[in-house]
Design an enzyme around this catalytic site. Structure first.
Site, short mmCIF file in Angstrom:
data_model
loop_
_atom_site.label_atom_id
_atom_site.label_comp_id
_atom_site.label_asym_id
_atom_site.label_seq_id
_atom_site.Cartn_x
_atom_site.Cartn_y
_atom_site.Cartn_z
N CYS A 115 -37.42 -10.10 21.80
CA CYS A 115 -37.12 -10.15 23.24
C CYS A 115 -35.60 -10.16 23.44
O CYS A 115 -34.95 -9.17 23.16
CB CYS A 115 -37.82 -11.34 23.88
SG CYS A 115 -37.99 -11.19 25.67
N HIS A 217 -43.39 -10.45 22.31
CA HIS A 217 -43.36 -11.68 21.51
C HIS A 217 -44.45 -11.63 20.44
O HIS A 217 -45.56 -12.11 20.66
CB HIS A 217 -43.52 -12.91 22.42
CG HIS A 217 -42.28 -13.24 23.17
ND1 HIS A 217 -41.26 -14.02 22.62
CD2 HIS A 217 -41.84 -12.86 24.39
CE1 HIS A 217 -40.28 -14.12 23.50
NE2 HIS A 217 -40.60 -13.43 24.57
N GLU A 219 -44.86 -13.35 17.92
CA GLU A 219 -45.26 -14.66 17.40
C GLU A 219 -46.54 -15.18 18.06
O GLU A 219 -47.17 -16.10 17.53
CB GLU A 219 -44.11 -15.67 17.55
CG GLU A 219 -43.81 -16.14 18.97
CD GLU A 219 -42.93 -15.19 19.77
OE1 GLU A 219 -42.68 -14.05 19.30
OE2 GLU A 219 -42.50 -15.59 20.88
#
Ligand code: MN
Length: 241
Positions: A115, A217, A219
């Site tokens: 990001c 993102h 993750e």
């Protein structure tokens, strides 16, 4: 000989502190996802505070770097523009992250920019940013997705032949989207994924096996290919360790 688990630095966010917040005094913060995704991929995450003077010593001991995102923007002076009214920098954090990035680049370490971290990576390689997508791209998708961040917001198309295509074994992905800025030009990096509206969603160094920036993102591990990105980061870090 069992391979050592590589140490992956992860940059922290910082908040000034306020009544009702985690602390009334300045504090570091980061969603646990970032560290968990590295752990699950076989690495050892190391959270990094904002001390630019430590950057070289840290990157001498670490095997890779993840530059995380946050609710802030790069200072547009870094790419030669005046700030948009909705651009909100965090100068101390950016100074520290630029020092860490410089040190990681000097050591040829694998780097994942997520990001805002992708935007920092692009600008470090001479790129520029869109400061507020709705202003310049009124027909763009809602890149600040209205639904929760652990659900996909839009798809991306991965450019065939890129490192991202190789490591994900994917041509498309479903990704979340939590950004009002985006990479406008990638500098000497190349574009490795777009959203359907043309917004750049990933950039990478053409020569180095893992200098990757992603606008979503990973993750959150929403798409199966997100795991492949962290696996490739840890694998590259292990091979350079
Ligand atoms: Mn997006």
């Amino acid at each position: 000989m069992p391979a050592q688990k590589p140490l992956i630095g992860v940059t922290l966010d910082a908040e000034p502190g306020a009544p009702g917040a985690f602390s009334r005094f300045p504090y570091y913060a980061l969603r646990q996802h970032y560290l968990d995704a590295i752990t699950h991929a076989g690495g050892i995450p190391v959270a990094l505070g904002h001390h630019p003077n430590h950057a070289e010593a840290l990157m001498a001991r670490l095997d890779g770097l993840v530059i995380t995102g946050g609710a802030f923007d790069l200072d547009p002076a870094l790419y030669g523009e005046e700030p948009h009214p909705q651009t909100t920098p965090k100068p101390q954090r950016t100074t520290a992250e630029r020092a860490l990035l410089r040190a990681a680049l000097a050591r040829d370490l694998p780097i994942l920019g997520i990001c805002g971290g992708m935007q920092l990576l692009a600008v470090a390689f001479g790129g520029t940013l869109i400061q507020h997508i709705p202003d310049t791209h009124p027909n763009a998708l809602p890149h600040e997705q209205p639904n929760p961040r652990d659900e996909p917001g839009h798809t991306i198309a991965i450019t065939p032949g890129t490192h991202l295509a190789t490591m994900t074994h994917a041509t498309t992905m479903r990704v979340n989207s939590s950004h009002h800025q985006a990479v406008r030009t990638p500098g000497t990096l190349r574009i490795s994924a777009h959203a359907p509206d043309g917004i750049i969603e990933a950039v990478e160094h053409p020569k180095h096996p893992f200098r990757l920036g992603v606008q979503w993102h990973p993750e959150f591990l929403i798409d199966p290919a997100d795991r492949n990105i962290f696996a490739s980061l840890v694998e590259t870090a292990r091979s350079t360790a």
